[in-house]
Design a protein around this motif. Structure first.
Motif, PDB file in Angstrom:
ATOM      1  N   GLU A  11     -55.131  -0.468-104.242  1.00 49.64           N
ATOM      2  CA  GLU A  11     -55.880  -0.362-105.494  1.00 49.64           C
ATOM      3  C   GLU A  11     -55.981  -1.734-106.134  1.00 49.64           C
ATOM      4  O   GLU A  11     -54.965  -2.398-106.385  1.00 49.64           O
ATOM      5  N   ASP A  12     -57.206  -2.185-106.377  1.00 49.72           N
ATOM      6  CA  ASP A  12     -57.470  -3.480-107.007  1.00 49.72           C
ATOM      7  C   ASP A  12     -56.735  -4.617-106.293  1.00 49.72           C
ATOM      8  O   ASP A  12     -56.072  -5.450-106.915  1.00 49.72           O
ATOM      9  N   GLU A  15     -66.372  -4.947-105.822  1.00 49.95           N
ATOM     10  CA  GLU A  15     -67.082  -5.421-107.019  1.00 49.95           C
ATOM     11  C   GLU A  15     -68.517  -5.809-106.687  1.00 49.95           C
ATOM     12  O   GLU A  15     -69.414  -5.662-107.519  1.00 49.95           O
ATOM     13  N   TYR A  68     -62.196  -7.979-105.915  1.00 51.74           N
ATOM     14  CA  TYR A  68     -61.146  -6.968-105.792  1.00 51.74           C
ATOM     15  C   TYR A  68     -61.675  -5.758-105.024  1.00 51.74           C
ATOM     16  O   TYR A  68     -62.853  -5.420-105.104  1.00 51.74           O
ATOM     17  N   THR A  82     -60.639  -1.637-103.797  1.00 49.74           N
ATOM     18  CA  THR A  82     -59.806  -0.441-103.776  1.00 49.74           C
ATOM     19  C   THR A  82     -60.192   0.334-102.515  1.00 49.74           C
ATOM     20  O   THR A  82     -61.362   0.652-102.325  1.00 49.74           O
TER      21      THR A  82
END
Length: 442
Positions: free
Chosen positions: A134-135, A161, A208, A210
């Motif tokens: 995650e991220d 992103e 980033y 996820t």
């Protein structure tokens, strides 16, 4: 929580609720009174207590809906269910104890049947998650290798992103299986062959991500006993499957063997020998640095480490590559160069020291060799050293075809014995990819 894990959790909660209701509808072992067991033989009574304990643990896990939402949780439930074993001999047992044993056995059989049916219904609904991030910062290409069998369904849920290339390969046939250019991919994909598949994300900028990557199992073994893919970075050639480039270096020894020479003391040099020496070092095309090891001793027989400088540097360099550290940096004295020069630093003798001058001109080197005072010559003051003891060092070579090292013993009485080893270093592009090994997940 991504869509796959939330869906699975809801299914796990739903099925767990059904199972709990069914089990509570069966005879409850935990409510049995110890007074009814007085007529049991000791061996039967101990087994009876063990069954009660296993059932209590099983009931505790079933009260947690998320227990059925993971493969590990299901394994624990199955193991506890297997511990529910109750066998007894009706002989030598009074009627009350026999009735209790019969009731316990009936309950055990009911629990076995309910849980086995519950497990059999899971494979079409229960995913196994192999990766969950995650991220996570994504600065360069990243791979997620996963072992899949025929009739498994690969599930991927990736959020970025910005748009990036997302490719899925069959690593054993080395063929592209699926490809996307997107910010988000959320799919369930049947796979036609048993193989290691690789989900490969290629970001266009640092961003980033996820990601949840796993599979829907096609049978109970695939649900409960996962296969993990371990990776090892190996050297390869440009154009090989999923090869990636790394800035590396090529080292080349400057001499076939160490240069050895004697610098006489000033007094002795008046009668025989010389207090100075010149060593010319050719610089190959493309080389950016000269790395050297200088050993100075007052003992002529001190030759314990001759000839190992280049070999030791290559060994250290290969170790750095294996560890995945930055292999080459062009900044002065940084990165690979300072790391390499930090190995096998020669032992320094307090009484053994000389001056070393770096000349870029053959004419200036010749004047030094002919006895001219260094103060009247042009030499590279940045890399020349006065009164140096044994050491490792670096001299930039870019744009030069030859470097001349001048050595001078300014001591009056004592001779110094010098051993010089040198290697040139040139940047080069190296290529690596991954070797995959399948292992049982812990």
């Amino acid at each position: 929580m991504n869509s796959y894990s939330s869906t699975f959790s809801r299914r796990g909660i739903f099925y767990t609720a059904i199972l709990i209701v069914a089990l509570f509808g069966a005879l409850c072992l935990a409510s049995c009174g110890k007074s009814k067991t007085q007529g049991m033989p000791d061996e039967t009574y101990q087994q009876y207590l063990a069954v009660n304990e296993a059932y209590a643990q099983l009931q505790q896990k079933l009260n947690d809906p998320m227990q059925c939402a993971t493969a590990q949780g299901l394994q624990e439930i199955i193991q506890l269910n297997q511990q529910l074993v109750f066998d007894y001999n009706p002989a030598d047992m009074d009627s009350a104890a026999l009735a209790e044993c019969n009731k316990t056995k009936q309950t055990v059989d009911t629990v076995h049947a309910l849980i086995e049916q519950f497990i059999q219904d899971l494979p079409d609904n229960a995913p196994v998650f192999m990766y969950a991030e995650e991220d996570a910062l994504l600065e360069k290409e990243k791979i997620y290798p996963i072992y899949l069998e025929k009739d498994d369904k690969l599930l991927i849920d990736i959020e970025l992103e910005q748009k990036s290339d997302i490719r899925i390969y069959n690593a054993q046939s080395k063929k592209l299986f699926k490809s996307y250019c997107a910010k988000q991919v959320n799919e369930t994909i049947p796979v036609p062959f048993k193989a290691i598949y690789v989900v490969h994300i290629i970001p266009r900028t640092t961003q980033y991500v996820t990601a949840t990557i796993g599979y829907y199992a096609h049978n109970l073994d695939r649900l409960l006993y996962r296969k993990k893919v371990e990776t090892e970075i190996v050297s390869c050639n440009k154009g090989d499957f999923l090869a990636y480039s790394v800035k590396g270096v090529k080292m080349q020894p400057s001499f076939e063997e160490p240069r050895k020479f004697t610098l006489r003391g000033q007094l002795k040099a008046m009668f025989a020998g010389s207090d100075r020496a010149i060593v010319s070092i050719p610089v190959p095309a493309g080389a950016t640095d000269l790395l050297y090891q200088l050993r100075i001793s007052t003992n002529e027989r001190d030759v314990s480490s001759d000839g190992n400088f280049n070999r030791n540097m290559e060994l250290k360099y290969n170790e750095i590559k294996v560890l995945g550290l930055p292999v080459y940096e062009s900044h002065r004295g940084a990165g690979i160069i300072s790391t390499l020069l930090g190995i096998d630093t020669p032992v320094r003798e307090e009484d053994a020291y000389i001056n070393m001058y770096v000349f870029n001109s053959a004419a200036e080197a010749k004047k030094f060799q002919d006895g001219k005072l260094p103060s009247n010559l042009k030499y590279d003051i940045n890399y020349s050293t006065m009164g140096t003891q044994s050491c490792n060092g670096r001299i930039p070579t870019k744009g030069k075809s030859t470097i001349y090292l001048g050595f001078l013993n300014e001591r009056v009485r004592f001779n110094n014995y010098v051993w010089l080893e040198a290697s040139t270093l040139a940047p080069q592009t190296e290529y690596f990819n991954y070797k995959y090994t399948i292992k049982d997940a812990q």
